[in-house]
Each structure stands twice: as C-alpha cells, then as structure tokens.
Design an enzyme around this catalytic site. Structure first.
Site, PDB file in Angstrom:
ATOM      1  N   CYS A  32       0.822  -1.216   0.000  1.00 24.81           N
ATOM      2  CA  CYS A  32       0.000   0.000   0.000  1.00 24.81           C
ATOM      3  C   CYS A  32       0.857   1.268   0.000  1.00 24.81           C
ATOM      4  O   CYS A  32       2.050   1.213   0.276  1.00 24.81           O
ATOM      5  CB  CYS A  32      -0.865   0.048   1.267  1.00 24.81           C
ATOM      6  SG  CYS A  32      -1.973  -1.335   1.499  1.00 24.81           S
ATOM      7  N   CYS A  36      -2.947   4.889   2.834  1.00 21.04           N
ATOM      8  CA  CYS A  36      -4.039   3.919   2.694  1.00 21.04           C
ATOM      9  C   CYS A  36      -4.843   3.826   3.996  1.00 21.04           C
ATOM     10  O   CYS A  36      -4.286   3.747   5.090  1.00 21.04           O
ATOM     11  CB  CYS A  36      -3.482   2.547   2.316  1.00 21.04           C
ATOM     12  SG  CYS A  36      -4.799   1.366   1.909  1.00 21.04           S
ATOM     13  N   CYS A  63      -2.665  -3.086  -3.482  1.00 22.85           N
ATOM     14  CA  CYS A  63      -3.896  -2.907  -2.705  1.00 22.85           C
ATOM     15  C   CYS A  63      -5.010  -2.378  -3.622  1.00 22.85           C
ATOM     16  O   CYS A  63      -4.777  -1.476  -4.424  1.00 22.85           O
ATOM     17  CB  CYS A  63      -3.620  -1.912  -1.574  1.00 22.85           C
ATOM     18  SG  CYS A  63      -5.080  -1.417  -0.631  1.00 22.85           S
ATOM     19  N   CYS A  66      -6.121   1.531  -2.132  1.00 23.79           N
ATOM     20  CA  CYS A  66      -5.317   2.743  -2.397  1.00 23.79           C
ATOM     21  C   CYS A  66      -4.646   2.729  -3.773  1.00 23.79           C
ATOM     22  O   CYS A  66      -4.115   3.754  -4.201  1.00 23.79           O
ATOM     23  CB  CYS A  66      -4.269   2.953  -1.306  1.00 23.79           C
ATOM     24  SG  CYS A  66      -2.917   1.745  -1.306  1.00 23.79           S
TER      25      CYS A  66
END
Length: 186
Positions: A32, A36, A63, A66
C-alpha cells in the site's frame, strides 16, 4: 528495524509520505501507500519498499483500496510548483519555511524541494526571496513608507538584512534605488 517516521506515517495515513515509500504486509501479501485507510497492520509483518516495482518483485500485489501502482494520485511537478508558488505569494510577508509549504501541499519537504527546483530552477526559499524583493521594489516606488516599514512589511527580519539583500539584487541600497528612480522621472 523500521524507521519510526515510516511507522508513524502508516498508522496516521500520512499522505505526505506517498511516493516516498510503500509498505507491504507479509500476512496479506498486499502492498500500500502510506495514506491507505486499510486496517493498521501488525508492525512486525510490515516491509518497507522505496518503489511499487520493488514490492511487486518481492511477490506482493497492489492494494485495491489505495491502488499504489496507479500514479494518478501523484501531482505533476507543474501542479506541485504552482501550489507552492501560490502559497509563497499569499504568505510572503510571513516567516515561511519549506516544511510549512510542504505540509500545506501534503508532500514530503525534500520531494517539494527537488520538484520545485527542477520545474522553476530555484528553491522555494529562493523564489520567496525573489517575490519579497519584487514587492519591496514596488513599495519603494509606489508608497511613502520608510525603508524599515517596507523591510518589515515584506518579510525581512531587519532593515540591515533587507538592505544587504536588496543591494545584492539591484546594485543599489533601497534609499539610493528610490532616489535614482525618482530623479530619473523628474
């Protein structure tokens, strides 16, 4: 051992660290951006990477919340510079520091410094000084304020410092500049 500032950025979802590093979580296999909003991972399961590519090479997937590989979240250097210029022009009378400008834009100060210099050829503080000098020259020509008033009203801490910087920029002290311009008009 992870740097404290990185861990703080992760638990605070600090957008100013986006692009500075990415974090991957061993237990989920996902990486991430620091901003995030996903659940805070267990610190011992977190690995730090400088790039998304590096995280992917180590077997982590992006992810879905994000989207760290989607670079649309990153402002262009022109946008970053324009935002910084706006802040500088609005606050030139105040004591302005690189950290304050970066915080207002929500990016890392060093990223701001590099990006701004690459785009404008100057550091943000050099640009600030230029704005102050331009505004001070205008005040010398358009007002009856004293040199001290102009210095203090345009972000300079003292008349002596203002005079030194002004003379270095124009070749004249503020009072000689004012006299020269007015004598050439008459």
């Amino acid at each position: 051992m992870m740097e404290t500032s990185y861990w703080d950025a992760i638990i605070n979802n600090d957008k100013s660290f986006d692009g500075v590093f990415f974090y991957a979580v061993k237990s989920t296999g996902i990486f991430c951006r620091p901003s995030c909003k996903s659940k805070i991972p267990i610190q011992k399961n977190v690995h730090i990477y400088k790039t998304a590519v590096e995280a992917e090479r180590n077997g982590f997937r992006s992810c879905k919340r994000c989207c760290p590989t989607d670079r649309s979240w990153v402002d262009s250097s022109e946008e970053i510079s324009n935002k910084a210029i706006f802040i500088i022009k609005q606050n030139f009378q105040d004591e302005v520091q690189l950290n304050q400008i970066a915080a207002a834009i929500a990016i890392d100060p060093y990223h701001l410094l590099r990006t701004f210099k690459k785009h404008t050829g100057k550091t943000p503080l050099e640009y600030l000084q230029e704005v102050r000098l331009t505004k001070a020259r205008e005040a010398l020509l358009d007002t009856n304020q004293t040199i001290t008033e102009i210095a203090l009203n345009h972000g300079f801490n003292s008349t002596a410092y203002f005079s030194t910087v002004f003379k270095k920029s124009t070749g004249y002290s503020p009072s000689k500049f004012r006299k020269k311009i007015f004598s050439s008009v008459n």
